[in-house]
Motif scaffolding. Structure first.
Motif, PDB file in Angstrom:
ATOM      1  N   GLY A 190      34.614  42.785  44.085  1.00  0.00           N
ATOM      2  CA  GLY A 190      34.223  41.450  43.662  1.00  0.00           C
ATOM      3  C   GLY A 190      34.634  41.147  42.233  1.00  0.00           C
ATOM      4  N   ILE A 191      35.599  41.895  41.715  1.00  0.00           N
ATOM      5  CA  ILE A 191      36.086  41.680  40.351  1.00  0.00           C
ATOM      6  C   ILE A 191      36.841  40.350  40.303  1.00  0.00           C
ATOM      7  CG2 ILE A 191      38.244  42.967  40.725  1.00  0.00           C
ATOM      8  CD1 ILE A 191      37.962  44.007  37.818  1.00  0.00           C
ATOM      9  N   SER A 192      36.696  39.634  39.207  1.00  0.00           N
ATOM     10  CA  SER A 192      37.424  38.377  39.063  1.00  0.00           C
ATOM     11  C   SER A 192      38.886  38.672  38.756  1.00  0.00           C
ATOM     12  CB  SER A 192      36.826  37.525  37.938  1.00  0.00           C
ATOM     13  OG  SER A 192      37.098  38.109  36.673  1.00  0.00           O
ATOM     14  N   MET A 193      39.742  37.767  39.142  1.00  0.00           N
ATOM     15  CA  MET A 193      41.171  37.925  38.873  1.00  0.00           C
ATOM     16  C   MET A 193      41.407  38.038  37.364  1.00  0.00           C
ATOM     17  SD  MET A 193      44.022  38.017  40.761  1.00  0.00           S
ATOM     18  CE  MET A 193      43.974  36.948  42.162  1.00  0.00           C
ATOM     19  N   HIS A 194      40.652  37.264  36.594  1.00  0.00           N
ATOM     20  CA  HIS A 194      40.782  37.283  35.131  1.00  0.00           C
ATOM     21  C   HIS A 194      40.442  38.667  34.573  1.00  0.00           C
ATOM     22  CE1 HIS A 194      40.586  35.953  30.972  1.00  0.00           C
ATOM     23  NE2 HIS A 194      39.396  36.521  30.899  1.00  0.00           N
ATOM     24  N   MET A 195      39.305  39.228  35.004  1.00  0.00           N
ATOM     25  CA  MET A 195      38.884  40.545  34.518  1.00  0.00           C
ATOM     26  C   MET A 195      39.836  41.629  35.002  1.00  0.00           C
ATOM     27  SD  MET A 195      36.945  42.261  32.609  1.00  0.00           S
ATOM     28  CE  MET A 195      35.703  41.069  32.190  1.00  0.00           C
ATOM     29  N   LEU A 196      40.338  41.493  36.207  1.00  0.00           N
ATOM     30  CA  LEU A 196      41.290  42.452  36.757  1.00  0.00           C
ATOM     31  C   LEU A 196      42.562  42.486  35.903  1.00  0.00           C
ATOM     32  CD1 LEU A 196      42.071  44.439  38.991  1.00  0.00           C
ATOM     33  CD2 LEU A 196      42.758  42.469  40.376  1.00  0.00           C
ATOM     34  N   ALA A 197      43.078  41.316  35.550  1.00  0.00           N
ATOM     35  CA  ALA A 197      44.269  41.243  34.708  1.00  0.00           C
ATOM     36  C   ALA A 197      44.010  41.908  33.361  1.00  0.00           C
ATOM     37  CB  ALA A 197      44.695  39.790  34.514  1.00  0.00           C
ATOM     38  N   LYS A 198      42.842  41.636  32.812  1.00  0.00           N
ATOM     39  CA  LYS A 198      42.479  42.202  31.507  1.00  0.00           C
ATOM     40  C   LYS A 198      42.394  43.726  31.575  1.00  0.00           C
ATOM     41  CE  LYS A 198      39.246  41.045  27.845  1.00  0.00           C
ATOM     42  NZ  LYS A 198      38.092  40.243  27.481  1.00  0.00           N
ATOM     43  N   LYS A 199      41.678  44.251  32.577  1.00  0.00           N
ATOM     44  CA  LYS A 199      41.518  45.703  32.717  1.00  0.00           C
ATOM     45  C   LYS A 199      42.854  46.407  32.947  1.00  0.00           C
ATOM     46  CE  LYS A 199      36.860  46.562  34.156  1.00  0.00           C
ATOM     47  NZ  LYS A 199      36.061  47.407  35.026  1.00  0.00           N
ATOM     48  N   ALA A 200      43.708  45.783  33.754  1.00  0.00           N
ATOM     49  CA  ALA A 200      45.002  46.397  34.088  1.00  0.00           C
ATOM     50  C   ALA A 200      46.047  46.174  33.001  1.00  0.00           C
ATOM     51  CB  ALA A 200      45.504  45.853  35.419  1.00  0.00           C
ATOM     52  N   GLY A 201      45.730  45.334  32.017  1.00  0.00           N
ATOM     53  CA  GLY A 201      46.682  45.059  30.945  1.00  0.00           C
ATOM     54  C   GLY A 201      47.864  44.237  31.417  1.00  0.00           C
ATOM     55  N   LEU A 202      47.598  43.302  32.340  1.00  0.00           N
ATOM     56  CA  LEU A 202      48.659  42.489  32.917  1.00  0.00           C
ATOM     57  C   LEU A 202      48.488  41.026  32.538  1.00  0.00           C
ATOM     58  CD1 LEU A 202      48.543  43.903  36.564  1.00  0.00           C
ATOM     59  CD2 LEU A 202      50.164  44.525  34.761  1.00  0.00           C
ATOM     60  N   LEU A 203      49.591  40.310  32.510  1.00  0.00           N
ATOM     61  CA  LEU A 203      49.518  38.864  32.389  1.00  0.00           C
ATOM     62  C   LEU A 203      48.869  38.324  33.650  1.00  0.00           C
ATOM     63  CD1 LEU A 203      53.114  38.081  31.079  1.00  0.00           C
ATOM     64  CD2 LEU A 203      50.994  38.038  29.757  1.00  0.00           C
ATOM     65  N   GLN A 204      48.210  37.186  33.549  1.00  0.00           N
ATOM     66  CA  GLN A 204      47.541  36.591  34.707  1.00  0.00           C
ATOM     67  C   GLN A 204      48.519  36.383  35.861  1.00  0.00           C
ATOM     68  OE1 GLN A 204      44.129  35.839  34.660  1.00  0.00           O
ATOM     69  NE2 GLN A 204      44.301  35.457  36.844  1.00  0.00           N
ATOM     70  N   SER A 205      49.721  35.900  35.546  1.00  0.00           N
ATOM     71  CA  SER A 205      50.710  35.644  36.602  1.00  0.00           C
ATOM     72  C   SER A 205      51.158  36.943  37.275  1.00  0.00           C
ATOM     73  CB  SER A 205      51.918  34.901  36.033  1.00  0.00           C
ATOM     74  OG  SER A 205      52.517  35.650  34.995  1.00  0.00           O
ATOM     75  N   THR A 206      51.328  37.993  36.503  1.00  0.00           N
ATOM     76  CA  THR A 206      51.722  39.291  37.054  1.00  0.00           C
ATOM     77  C   THR A 206      50.609  39.850  37.926  1.00  0.00           C
ATOM     78  OG1 THR A 206      53.076  39.716  35.101  1.00  0.00           O
ATOM     79  CG2 THR A 206      52.513  41.622  36.462  1.00  0.00           C
ATOM     80  N   CYS A 207      49.387  39.707  37.462  1.00  0.00           N
ATOM     81  CA  CYS A 207      48.236  40.178  38.235  1.00  0.00           C
ATOM     82  C   CYS A 207      48.156  39.426  39.567  1.00  0.00           C
ATOM     83  CB  CYS A 207      46.962  40.004  37.428  1.00  0.00           C
ATOM     84  SG  CYS A 207      45.510  40.706  38.240  1.00  0.00           S
ATOM     85  N   SER A 208      48.349  38.118  39.536  1.00  0.00           N
ATOM     86  CA  SER A 208      48.296  37.312  40.757  1.00  0.00           C
ATOM     87  C   SER A 208      49.360  37.753  41.760  1.00  0.00           C
ATOM     88  CB  SER A 208      48.481  35.828  40.433  1.00  0.00           C
ATOM     89  OG  SER A 208      47.386  35.350  39.712  1.00  0.00           O
ATOM     90  N   ARG A 209      50.582  37.997  41.289  1.00  0.00           N
ATOM     91  CA  ARG A 209      51.654  38.450  42.171  1.00  0.00           C
ATOM     92  C   ARG A 209      51.343  39.835  42.745  1.00  0.00           C
ATOM     93  NH1 ARG A 209      54.858  36.122  38.274  1.00  0.00           N
ATOM     94  NH2 ARG A 209      55.245  38.111  37.273  1.00  0.00           N
ATOM     95  N   THR A 210      50.792  40.708  41.902  1.00  0.00           N
ATOM     96  CA  THR A 210      50.469  42.056  42.359  1.00  0.00           C
ATOM     97  C   THR A 210      49.366  42.008  43.413  1.00  0.00           C
ATOM     98  OG1 THR A 210      51.116  42.948  40.208  1.00  0.00           O
ATOM     99  CG2 THR A 210      49.753  44.360  41.606  1.00  0.00           C
ATOM    100  N   VAL A 211      48.332  41.222  43.149  1.00  0.00           N
ATOM    101  CA  VAL A 211      47.255  41.077  44.128  1.00  0.00           C
ATOM    102  C   VAL A 211      47.804  40.490  45.424  1.00  0.00           C
ATOM    103  CG1 VAL A 211      45.124  39.819  44.664  1.00  0.00           C
ATOM    104  CG2 VAL A 211      45.363  40.995  42.462  1.00  0.00           C
ATOM    105  N   ALA A 212      48.689  39.500  45.313  1.00  0.00           N
ATOM    106  CA  ALA A 212      49.276  38.887  46.508  1.00  0.00           C
ATOM    107  C   ALA A 212      49.994  39.929  47.359  1.00  0.00           C
ATOM    108  CB  ALA A 212      50.234  37.762  46.121  1.00  0.00           C
ATOM    109  N   SER A 213      50.654  40.879  46.721  1.00  0.00           N
ATOM    110  CA  SER A 213      51.360  41.914  47.489  1.00  0.00           C
ATOM    111  C   SER A 213      50.394  42.835  48.220  1.00  0.00           C
ATOM    112  CB  SER A 213      52.276  42.737  46.574  1.00  0.00           C
ATOM    113  OG  SER A 213      51.525  43.600  45.743  1.00  0.00           O
ATOM    114  N   LEU A 214      49.155  42.886  47.749  1.00  0.00           N
ATOM    115  CA  LEU A 214      48.145  43.737  48.372  1.00  0.00           C
ATOM    116  C   LEU A 214      47.312  43.002  49.418  1.00  0.00           C
ATOM    117  CD1 LEU A 214      46.866  45.596  45.168  1.00  0.00           C
ATOM    118  CD2 LEU A 214      48.407  46.493  46.931  1.00  0.00           C
ATOM    119  N   THR A 215      47.497  41.674  49.551  1.00  0.00           N
ATOM    120  CA  THR A 215      46.771  40.905  50.562  1.00  0.00           C
ATOM    121  C   THR A 215      47.538  40.936  51.881  1.00  0.00           C
ATOM    122  OG1 THR A 215      47.810  38.812  49.928  1.00  0.00           O
ATOM    123  CG2 THR A 215      45.715  39.365  48.850  1.00  0.00           C
TER     124      THR A 215
END
Length: 107
Positions: free
Chosen positions: A39-64
């Protein structure tokens, strides 16, 4: 790292490579953060992983279930609107992701 930790890391990566031979380390890291904090937010996930928001979104999309451009994804996570603020998304493990996380924890 000692020999046992290296062996475990190798087995962990091999487990993910069986799903997708070309999976990025970034995708593995994002999956682990989601598994550790369902239930982590996309924003917090990007922050924890050290990724730009757009990079995090693309990475999450690949895992969906459906990756960008209607390509099949790995179906390891699901995203949904944050009920507290519908402009944001939260990320959770899918049933397949939960099975993988159980397997990973046994390594």
């Amino acid at each position: 790292m000692n020999a046992m930790e290296i062996h475990k890391a190798s087995k962990l990566l091999e487990t993910f490579r069986l799903l997708d031979a070309n999976i990025s380390a970034q995708s593995v890291v994002v999956f682990i953060y989601v598994a550790e904090e369902e239930g982590i937010s996309m924003h917090m996930l990007a922050k924890k992983a050290g990724l730009l928001q757009s990079t995090c979104s693309r990475t999450v999309a690949s895992l969906t279930k459906i990756h960008r451009i209607n390509k099949p994804g790995l179906d390891l996570v699901v995203t949904e609107e944050d009920p507290m603020d519908r402009r944001f998304k939260i990320v959770k493990l899918s049933p397949k992701g939960k099975r993988l996380w159980t397997k990973v924890q046994e390594i």
